[in-house]
Design an enzyme around this catalytic site. Structure first.
Site, short mmCIF file in Angstrom:
data_model
loop_
_atom_site.label_atom_id
_atom_site.label_comp_id
_atom_site.label_asym_id
_atom_site.label_seq_id
_atom_site.Cartn_x
_atom_site.Cartn_y
_atom_site.Cartn_z
N GLU A 143 53.55 -61.22 -20.81
CA GLU A 143 53.63 -60.84 -22.48
C GLU A 143 52.08 -60.72 -22.35
OE1 GLU A 143 52.40 -62.73 -26.48
OE2 GLU A 143 51.58 -63.16 -24.56
N GLU B 189 53.17 -57.71 -27.72
CA GLU B 189 53.11 -58.45 -28.93
C GLU B 189 51.94 -57.56 -29.83
OE1 GLU B 189 52.08 -62.68 -29.38
OE2 GLU B 189 51.70 -62.11 -31.32
N ASP C 126 49.01 -59.44 -25.76
CA ASP C 126 48.46 -59.38 -27.31
C ASP C 126 47.90 -57.89 -27.50
OD1 ASP C 126 49.61 -62.02 -28.08
OD2 ASP C 126 48.11 -62.62 -26.75
N HIS D 82 43.76 -61.60 -28.24
CA HIS D 82 44.36 -62.46 -28.87
C HIS D 82 44.04 -62.63 -30.23
CE1 HIS D 82 45.94 -66.19 -30.45
NE2 HIS D 82 47.01 -66.11 -29.94
N HIS E 242 52.35 -65.70 -19.98
CA HIS E 242 51.80 -65.55 -21.29
C HIS E 242 50.40 -65.11 -21.33
CE1 HIS E 242 50.34 -67.95 -24.86
NE2 HIS E 242 51.18 -66.98 -25.52
O1 G3P Z 1 54.59 -63.73 -28.13
C1 G3P Z 1 54.61 -65.24 -27.83
C2 G3P Z 1 53.38 -65.96 -28.11
O2 G3P Z 1 52.35 -65.36 -27.49
C3 G3P Z 1 53.15 -66.07 -29.42
O3 G3P Z 1 51.94 -66.73 -29.70
O4 G3P Z 1 49.63 -67.18 -30.40
O5 G3P Z 1 50.10 -66.90 -28.08
O6 G3P Z 1 50.32 -64.86 -29.31
P1 G3P Z 1 50.14 -66.26 -29.19
MG MG Z 2 51.01 -63.50 -27.77
#
Ligand code: G3P
Ligand code: MG
Length: 235
Positions: free
Chosen positions: A38, A106, A40, A53, A11
């Protein structure tokens, strides 16, 4: 969607073991055996897609202010932790390809920048993964962004991302031609689980950092998890 979806997604790049959304984090995930990451992506003040993020710089960098109001010159001079700088999206994409990682991109638009962010990120992703056997997986909380993604690059799979899954999730998945459902593990309902199982829809849950919870979610039929504690979940 790859024929075999990895069970574990690191993550925000390297989870909590590296500065989040950095190239160091992505490299760490690969070193620890992760097959998927993953991260952002948001637009800078100059319209460059960058990994970050929050809409503001304070939490993860030594800068101040809004990402969407900060020029590239300022942004890329910042420290994003441990001497790492914010990566441009294209750098992260090239690194994922080089390391053989499945990238879950994302699309994380600042408020009001949904369409612009989707357009820039998706056009770039289509170029960066052109002809790649392993395509990335796009996801977003912004359904408007996913709609743009489907229009501009239908060949790149899309996951619909929710905190709490709403009642119309299946209709929205069909409308957006999304291949996977992503949601908060703590808010996952039995009804959603049953429906995704019955329809063989990949269900990806964030963010899980307790092994017992991970085991339980897999037993209940969840397909993959986003994790911060890479050390606890080395694949
Ligand atoms: O994509 C899953 C997760 O990353 C969504 O939450 O706030 O960590 O981007 P966040
Ligand atoms: Mg995310």
């Amino acid at each position: 969607m790859p024929p075999l979806l990895p069970r574990w997604f690191a993550h925000r790049g390297g989870g909590s073991l590296a500065p989040e959304n950095t190239l160091a984090g992505i490299r760490l995930a690969a070193r620890l055996g992760f097959k998927a990451v993953e991260f952002d992506v948001m637009l800078s003040g100059d319209g460059t897609p960058v990994l970050i993020h929050d809409e503001t710089l304070e939490r993860t960098t030594n800068g101040v202010g809004h990402v969407c109001q900060t020029s590239d010159a300022e942004l890329f001079a910042l420290d994003a932790g441990g001497g790492e700088r914010l990566p441009r999206f294209d750098e992260a994409a090239r690194l994922c390809r080089q390391l053989g990682l499945l990238a879950n991109i994302e699309i994380k638009p600042a408020a009001g920048f949904e369409l612009a962010t989707a357009e820039a990120v998706v056009r770039m992703a289509a170029e960066l993964w052109r002809d790649a056997p392993l395509q990335p997986l796009l996801s977003s909380f912004s359904l408007a962004a996913l709609e743009v993604a489907g229009d501009l690059a239908p060949q790149i799979p899309r996951g619909i991302l929710y905190t709490d899954v709403p009642d119309d999730w299946l209709a929205e998945m069909h409308r957006l031609r999304a291949v996977s459902l992503h949601c908060d593990a703590d808010l996952l309902s039995e009804a959603v689980l049953a429906e995704t199982r019955a329809r063989s829809i990949p269900l990806l849950c964030y963010t899980v950092n307790v092994p017992e919870q991970a085991n339980l979610l897999f037993e209940r039929g969840v397909s993959a998890l986003f994790v911060d504690r890479l050390d606890l979940f080395c694949p």
